[in-house]
Structure formats: C-alpha cells, structure tokens
Design a protein around this motif. Sequence first.
Motif, short mmCIF file in Angstrom:
data_model
loop_
_atom_site.label_atom_id
_atom_site.label_comp_id
_atom_site.label_asym_id
_atom_site.label_seq_id
_atom_site.Cartn_x
_atom_site.Cartn_y
_atom_site.Cartn_z
N LEU A 101 29.80 22.75 44.43
CA LEU A 101 30.69 23.90 44.35
C LEU A 101 31.84 23.78 45.35
CD1 LEU A 101 28.08 26.78 43.95
CD2 LEU A 101 29.81 26.12 42.27
N VAL A 102 31.54 23.33 46.55
CA VAL A 102 32.60 23.14 47.56
C VAL A 102 33.59 22.09 47.07
CG1 VAL A 102 33.07 22.34 49.90
CG2 VAL A 102 31.15 23.89 49.47
N LEU A 103 33.09 20.99 46.52
CA LEU A 103 33.97 19.95 46.01
C LEU A 103 34.83 20.46 44.86
CD1 LEU A 103 34.89 17.00 45.85
CD2 LEU A 103 32.90 16.54 44.37
N ALA A 104 34.23 21.21 43.93
CA ALA A 104 34.98 21.75 42.80
C ALA A 104 36.06 22.71 43.26
CB ALA A 104 34.03 22.45 41.83
N THR A 105 35.75 23.53 44.26
CA THR A 105 36.73 24.47 44.81
C THR A 105 37.94 23.73 45.39
OG1 THR A 105 34.97 26.05 45.35
CG2 THR A 105 37.08 26.32 46.47
N ALA A 124 46.94 33.18 40.80
CA ALA A 124 45.70 33.64 40.17
C ALA A 124 44.58 32.62 40.36
CB ALA A 124 45.93 33.90 38.69
N LEU A 125 44.90 31.34 40.20
CA LEU A 125 43.89 30.29 40.38
C LEU A 125 43.35 30.27 41.81
CD1 LEU A 125 45.47 27.35 38.34
CD2 LEU A 125 43.28 28.47 37.87
N LEU A 126 44.22 30.45 42.78
CA LEU A 126 43.78 30.42 44.17
C LEU A 126 42.95 31.65 44.52
CD1 LEU A 126 47.07 29.09 45.86
CD2 LEU A 126 44.94 27.83 45.42
N ILE A 127 43.33 32.81 44.01
CA ILE A 127 42.59 34.04 44.31
C ILE A 127 41.16 33.99 43.77
CG2 ILE A 127 42.45 36.51 43.79
CD1 ILE A 127 45.48 36.61 43.91
N VAL A 128 41.00 33.37 42.61
CA VAL A 128 39.71 33.42 41.93
C VAL A 128 38.73 32.36 42.44
CG1 VAL A 128 40.02 31.80 39.99
CG2 VAL A 128 38.84 33.97 39.61
N LEU A 129 39.14 31.48 43.33
CA LEU A 129 38.28 30.39 43.80
C LEU A 129 36.95 30.86 44.41
CD1 LEU A 129 40.80 27.77 45.23
CD2 LEU A 129 39.40 27.62 43.16
N PRO A 130 36.93 31.93 45.22
CA PRO A 130 35.61 32.37 45.74
C PRO A 130 34.62 32.73 44.63
CG PRO A 130 37.38 33.37 46.99
CD PRO A 130 38.03 32.70 45.83
N ALA A 131 35.12 33.17 43.48
CA ALA A 131 34.22 33.47 42.36
C ALA A 131 33.53 32.21 41.87
CB ALA A 131 35.01 34.12 41.21
N LEU A 132 34.19 31.06 41.98
CA LEU A 132 33.58 29.80 41.57
C LEU A 132 32.29 29.56 42.38
CD1 LEU A 132 35.59 26.49 41.11
CD2 LEU A 132 33.24 26.51 41.89
N VAL A 133 32.37 29.75 43.69
CA VAL A 133 31.20 29.55 44.54
C VAL A 133 30.13 30.59 44.24
CG1 VAL A 133 30.37 29.45 46.92
CG2 VAL A 133 32.61 28.51 46.34
N GLY A 134 30.53 31.85 44.19
CA GLY A 134 29.55 32.91 43.94
C GLY A 134 28.86 32.76 42.60
N ARG A 135 29.65 32.54 41.56
CA ARG A 135 29.07 32.44 40.22
C ARG A 135 28.19 31.20 40.09
NH1 ARG A 135 32.59 33.71 34.81
NH2 ARG A 135 30.87 33.79 33.32
N TRP A 190 31.09 38.59 42.41
CA TRP A 190 30.26 37.40 42.20
C TRP A 190 29.67 36.91 43.51
CZ3 TRP A 190 27.87 35.94 38.13
CH2 TRP A 190 28.40 36.16 36.85
N LEU A 191 30.43 36.98 44.61
CA LEU A 191 29.88 36.62 45.91
C LEU A 191 28.75 37.57 46.31
CD1 LEU A 191 33.12 35.74 47.91
CD2 LEU A 191 31.32 34.14 47.21
#
Length: 423
Positions: A101-105, A124-135, A190-191
């Motif tokens: 997840l860290v690598l993908a972020t 928008a892409l930068l704002i949503v990055l924490p959702a990548l980790v949480g989800r 999501w976090l």
Amino acid sequence: MSNRATFRQRFPGLASILRNGALLTGTQWAETGLRAVYVVLIGRILGPELYGVWSLALATYAFAIGFTHFGLDSLVPLRLGRDRQAAAFLGTTFLLRLALLVLATAVIAAHALAFESDLLARTALLIVLPALVGRGLVLWSRSVFLGLERSQIAFRLAFSLRLVEVAAGLSCLWLGAGLYALLVIHAVTWLAEAALSLSALSRQVSMKIGFDRAELRDLLGKGAVLGLGTTGLAALASMPVILTRYVTDDLGMVGQIAMAVQVAGLVVIAVQGVFAAALPVVGRATAKGDPRLRFYPVFTGLGVAVVFAIAIVVAQAIGPGVFTTLLGNDFALAGSLLAPALLAAGIMVAPTGVWQLLVARDRIWSGVVAGWSGALAFFFVLPPMLHALGPSGVLFAAALGWALRAVILIVWTLVSRRAKNDG
C-alpha cells in the motif's frame, strides 16, 4: 429450529456458504446501497464533468489497490478455512499488504505530479491517496473476518462508516462545499474503518506481527503470481474510466460511463458476496477431494447468467427514464449505457467459480494469462470501438476483454482436468 439444525448437519458446507454469504453480501450491499444514494445525489449536484473527476480519482486508486491484493483476498480465507490459528501467517500478510500500500501510494502520487496535466484531476488524485491505505487495510481485514466466518463484524463497521461518509458528504454539499471536501471525507472514513477493523480483529484472533520467513517465502511464491492476475483484473475493471479519460480528454464522457458502471456494480455485488463466502468451503472441499466440486462452476455460472440477463432486460426497458428522473437530463446518456455496462459486468462475474477452483488447486498462472490477455485486448480494441460506437463502444470493448478472460479460464480448467485424468 430442528429443521434448521438438520440442514446445518446434513449440508454444513452449503450452510456455511449461505450464512457467511448473506453476511458478506449484506456488508457489500449496505455499503454500496448507501454509495448508490450518495452517487445519485452528488452526481446530480456536481454534474457529469466534476463527477468524472471524482470517478477518475476513485478508479485510479482502486486500480492501485488491485496491485496490493497480492492474492491475499483468496489466500487468507483459504488458509483460515483450514487453520484458524495461523498467527504468523496473518502477521506476515498484514505487513506485506501494508508495504504494498505504501508503494502504491508513492507511485500514484508520482503519476499525479508528473503526468496529470489537469489541475483539478491532479489535486483530486493527491487528496484521495489516504483512502488507498485505509481501504486496502479494510479489505485485508475483511478477508480475515471471512476466513474466520465472522463477517457480521465487517457488516456493522462497513454500514456505520459508509453512513457517516454519506451524512458528512451531503452536509458539506448542503453547506456549499465541493469536490475536494467530498474526497477528504472519503479518505477519512476509510482510514477510520481501517482502525476500527484492526481493533475488532485483534479481539477475534491472535496475530504475530512480523515477517515469518517460511510464511513469506510461500506467500511470495503464490502471491506474486496471484498478484499479477489480480492486477490484470483491476486493469480491466478500471480502464473503462481511466483509459477513456486519456483517449478522449473528455471528463464529461468519463462521468457518464462511470455512472453506468457504478450502477451495474450493484448487481455485481449481489452475487460476489456468495462467491467470496464460498472460498473457505471450497478450500476444505478441495483438500478432501470432494467430487461434487466439479459442478460448482457450472451452477454458479448459470446463476450469474440468469441474474444478469434479467438485469439487462430491465435496464434496456427503463434505464434511460430512471437515470433522467434521478440524475437529471445531463445524465441521460448514462441511462442508455447501463445495459452494455451490465453485459460487461455479467461476463466479468460468470467465471468466478472456475477461477476459485483453479486457485484452490494451485493453477494460479491461469489468472495471470487470462487477466492480462483480457486487459491487452481491451487496450487495443477500445480506440476503434469508441470511434465506431461512441461511449457504448468503451463498454462493449470491456465486455470483449472480460469474455476473452473467461474463455481462457474455462479452457485452462478443461485442459488441466483432461491432463489429470490421462495421468
């Protein structure tokens, strides 16, 4: 009560699938049902172009999550179906998911900064990055709850947090906030669900945090192959939105296609919960060599065909009118795209039973070949089909990609079975 007890005693595998499937499907339906209401309201307020930006951000990070799956959505329930005390295995899978997840972020952030020219889409892409980790962590925890047959915990958390997101998002829209506020709320919820899921999980099973060498070696062997296959699936699922944005540079068209795909996803979720709940049972039946497993992909495929055939007929009849009524005239095109979106979705889900048997029998390279063959086919046929058919061509191209994947999986199964019988 006695009849239910008798059913559980006589058909324990089926009872487990139905019980866990109902809970898992309930989780996904509650989550997606709330999301559907949310999507209708924010789509109506934002309009096709801003909704296209929203969809592009979510589709991009969803594709990145596909890369982080590493086969864990299949390997974890299968392992826990055989051994519920796998503390070292769980700790290793957790750290592996977190590292991916860290690598993908980092990769998505670099892509947004280096290649996304539209300021709105880049932000928008930068704002949503924490959702990548949480989800990503939430999906890992759900696979553990599934393997433990404790999906009711995931149900409660998913419903609660999606309700919070919908309520907070709509409140912000009512107060005059825009797209960025919605993305921040999406990431925060999501976090929060990830934190609550991990806390609940710690009370259900012991987990030894750390990389166990033996477990990691086994995971890297199977997971790398499954991860390649999952990434191919994620590419096929996400490219109708992502690739259309870069081929056409028309965020309004992206929004129309994304809306149709989002609604078609409701039907996908209606059947995927049962498939996912079957994984622990499929794993046990495979280990025992149960001959009845050969009927599993046939019956599940027929069931999917019936469900999606009905959905396509209904969409063709009332889709445009319903979309116009709920979303306004700006989304009339999305209503006409619902039927081809459902066609692609049905073809996507139909071979799931075949794929599960291949995974349980360690025929995991089939997923890599099938998934990436479908993704490459979609990549090459999209431009001419978009030119010939317009937006519907994107979804028919996706249907062709999913169909090629299904054919390869089925042929692989038949060839493997024949080779086994000959041997």
